[in-house]
Design a protein around this motif. Structure first.
Motif, mmCIF file in Angstrom:
data_model
loop_
_atom_site.group_PDB
_atom_site.id
_atom_site.type_symbol
_atom_site.label_atom_id
_atom_site.label_comp_id
_atom_site.label_asym_id
_atom_site.label_seq_id
_atom_site.Cartn_x
_atom_site.Cartn_y
_atom_site.Cartn_z
ATOM 1 N N ARG A 199 37.424 31.397 33.367
ATOM 2 C CA ARG A 199 38.310 30.331 32.877
ATOM 3 C C ARG A 199 39.761 30.809 32.856
ATOM 4 N N GLN A 200 39.970 32.041 32.402
ATOM 5 C CA GLN A 200 41.328 32.586 32.353
ATOM 6 C C GLN A 200 41.906 32.728 33.754
ATOM 7 N N TRP A 201 41.078 33.144 34.709
ATOM 8 C CA TRP A 201 41.557 33.293 36.086
ATOM 9 C C TRP A 201 42.018 31.953 36.644
ATOM 10 N N LEU A 202 41.242 30.904 36.434
ATOM 11 C CA LEU A 202 41.626 29.582 36.916
ATOM 12 C C LEU A 202 42.922 29.113 36.264
ATOM 13 N N ASP A 203 43.014 29.291 34.951
ATOM 14 C CA ASP A 203 44.242 28.886 34.247
ATOM 15 C C ASP A 203 45.457 29.665 34.761
ATOM 16 N N ASP A 204 45.267 30.949 34.989
ATOM 17 C CA ASP A 204 46.367 31.784 35.455
ATOM 18 C C ASP A 204 46.760 31.440 36.896
ATOM 19 N N MET A 205 45.785 31.075 37.722
ATOM 20 C CA MET A 205 46.100 30.664 39.086
ATOM 21 C C MET A 205 46.932 29.381 39.080
ATOM 22 N N VAL A 206 46.558 28.443 38.226
ATOM 23 C CA VAL A 206 47.330 27.201 38.115
ATOM 24 C C VAL A 206 48.744 27.510 37.642
ATOM 25 N N ALA A 207 48.859 28.370 36.629
ATOM 26 C CA ALA A 207 50.174 28.747 36.115
ATOM 27 C C ALA A 207 51.003 29.476 37.170
ATOM 28 N N GLU A 225 28.624 23.366 35.259
ATOM 29 C CA GLU A 225 29.573 24.041 34.388
ATOM 30 C C GLU A 225 30.840 24.432 35.153
ATOM 31 N N THR A 226 30.678 24.796 36.423
ATOM 32 C CA THR A 226 31.833 25.150 37.239
ATOM 33 C C THR A 226 32.737 23.941 37.449
ATOM 34 N N VAL A 227 32.153 22.805 37.769
ATOM 35 C CA VAL A 227 32.944 21.591 37.982
ATOM 36 C C VAL A 227 33.715 21.229 36.717
ATOM 37 N N GLU A 228 33.074 21.361 35.573
ATOM 38 C CA GLU A 228 33.741 21.065 34.314
ATOM 39 C C GLU A 228 34.884 22.050 34.066
ATOM 40 N N MET A 229 34.679 23.310 34.386
ATOM 41 C CA MET A 229 35.719 24.314 34.203
ATOM 42 C C MET A 229 36.909 24.028 35.119
ATOM 43 N N LEU A 230 36.631 23.626 36.360
ATOM 44 C CA LEU A 230 37.704 23.279 37.279
ATOM 45 C C LEU A 230 38.473 22.063 36.786
ATOM 46 N N ARG A 231 37.770 21.118 36.238
ATOM 47 C CA ARG A 231 38.429 19.908 35.686
ATOM 48 C C ARG A 231 39.344 20.293 34.524
ATOM 49 N N GLU A 232 38.846 21.142 33.657
ATOM 50 C CA GLU A 232 39.644 21.563 32.497
ATOM 51 C C GLU A 232 40.900 22.310 32.944
ATOM 52 N N ALA A 233 40.812 22.991 34.072
ATOM 53 C CA ALA A 233 41.963 23.731 34.586
ATOM 54 C C ALA A 233 42.907 22.831 35.387
ATOM 55 N N GLY A 234 42.511 21.566 35.587
ATOM 56 C CA GLY A 234 43.330 20.641 36.356
ATOM 57 C C GLY A 234 43.155 20.767 37.857
ATOM 58 N N LEU A 235 42.033 21.312 38.290
ATOM 59 C CA LEU A 235 41.790 21.545 39.705
ATOM 60 C C LEU A 235 40.702 20.645 40.276
ATOM 61 N N GLU A 236 40.113 19.756 39.488
ATOM 62 C CA GLU A 236 39.012 18.929 39.964
ATOM 63 C C GLU A 236 39.418 17.469 39.957
#
Length: 349
Positions: free
Chosen positions: A198-206, A338-349
């Motif tokens: 989750r942190q990696w996805l958030d950091d990639m978006v940032a 769970e992955t799709v939900e995590m991507l959505r939360e990160a703004g990537l889905e």
């Protein structure tokens, strides 16, 4: 050889989740549905395919000629086909399911929707590329890689985890709705843990990661200089080299070392449905997909990895055994919801 069916009850959570993923898990092209039902009424083998029609049709024609089977293929994306199998339940039309990735097959295992396969079939493929319970088997392999523009990248990172560093701001491309990327993120969750993924996805978006619809458009952007690095499946780069010629492709492909999650080797795979009307035909078709003709087709035509011993690799491919892939059970990639939900939360889905 006998295929052992398993009965199952419909899961309440899988159907909506798979439907949510339907735009993500197909091939790169637009899939179409084949057949009008007449073939299955005549006792034909019915295949649900989550792989592209353009890719699979020539192989299905070879299968018809080699086996004498009457075959009806229904095309859609992988999640859509898996969703349909679950929804149809005991009345499914599908005899054989061909999936783009192990995750969708794992979901069907969780729902009890696949039959046990005989050892004569599963033993053809190394253990790491088949279901631990022998209900699906890989038919071709693909590695995650980093592709770079060498004119703008002096040192290729050894880990996808390094791509959150400031030096990569705005320079990295991903295809977050693509099934292969989602399978990679699922692998990242398994290998590094939920919080780290989750942190990696958030950091990639940032870090202003650039998003693309698919692998091909991402490589186009890399070649045109819009990005400097992309996360791909290996065969898209090799496909480009074959189509355009090595001299016309300026990018380079790099396999990640030391078992990094970014070097995940996933499979396209197949399983026989638990309620198949024609399990014998499905087994014959699966044996064909693991035979020399089909395995050669995958590696020569699409630059994927053959998973059966003795089949020569396509031109330029690294030996599969030489890849420093992560130690992961592909059956653990079933938690795509769970992955799709995590991507959505990160703004990537």
């Amino acid at each position: 050889m006998n295929v052992v069916p398993r009965r199952f009850g419909l899961g309440l959570i899988v159907v909506p989740v798979l439907a949510l993923m339907a735009t993500a898990c197909g091939g790169e092209g637009t899939a179409t549905e084949g057949g009008d039902g007449a073939a299955e009424e005549a006792g034909a083998l019915v295949i649900y395919s989550g792989r592209d029609q353009e890719l699979i049709d020539p192989l299905i024609e070879q299968m018809r000629e080699a086996t004498g089977l009457e075959i009806d293929v229904r095309y859609g994306d992988t999640a859509q086909m898996a969703n349909q199998i679950v929804t149809e339940g005991e009345n499914t039309n599908a005899d054989l399911f061909i999936a783009q990735d192990a995750g969708a097959l794992g979901l069907l295992v969780q729902e009890g929707a696949l039959a046990d396969l005989p050892a004569e079939v599963t033993d053809l493929v190394p253990e790491q590329y088949r279901d631990a319970g022998d209900q699906w088997v890989g038919i071709s392999g693909r590695s995650r890689v980093i592709v770079v523009d060498p004119a703008d990248v002096d040192e290729v990172p050894d880990s996808v985890l390094d791509l959150t560093d400031p030096e990569w701001e705005g320079r990295v491309g991903i295809a977050p709705t693509n099934a292969s990327f989602q399978a990679f993120v699922t692998g990242l969750r398994v290998i590094e843990g939920e919080d780290a993924a989750r942190q990696w996805l958030d950091d990639m978006v940032a870090n202003d990661v650039q998003t693309f619809e698919n692998n091909r458009s991402m490589l186009d952007a890399l070649e045109s200089g819009d990005i400097d690095l992309s996360l791909n499946n290996h065969y898209y780069w090799y496909e480009r080299v074959k189509e355009q010629g090595a001299d016309a492709v300026t990018s380079e492909v790099h396999y990640l070392p030391a078992g990094d999650a970014g070097g995940l080797v996933n499979v396209a795979g197949a399983g026989i449905t638990a309620d198949a009307a024609n399990p014998e035909g499905a087994l014959t078709a699966l044996e064909f997909l693991l035979g020399e003709e089909a395995q050669t087709y995958f590696t020569q035509e699409t630059s994927e990895y053959p998973l059966v011993a003795g089949v020569p690799l396509g031109e330029g491919l690294e030996e599969l055994d030489s890849l420093e892939q992560p130690n992961i059970d592909l059956s653990d990639l079933h938690s795509l919801d769970e992955t799709v939900e995590m991507l959505r939360e990160a703004g990537l889905e």
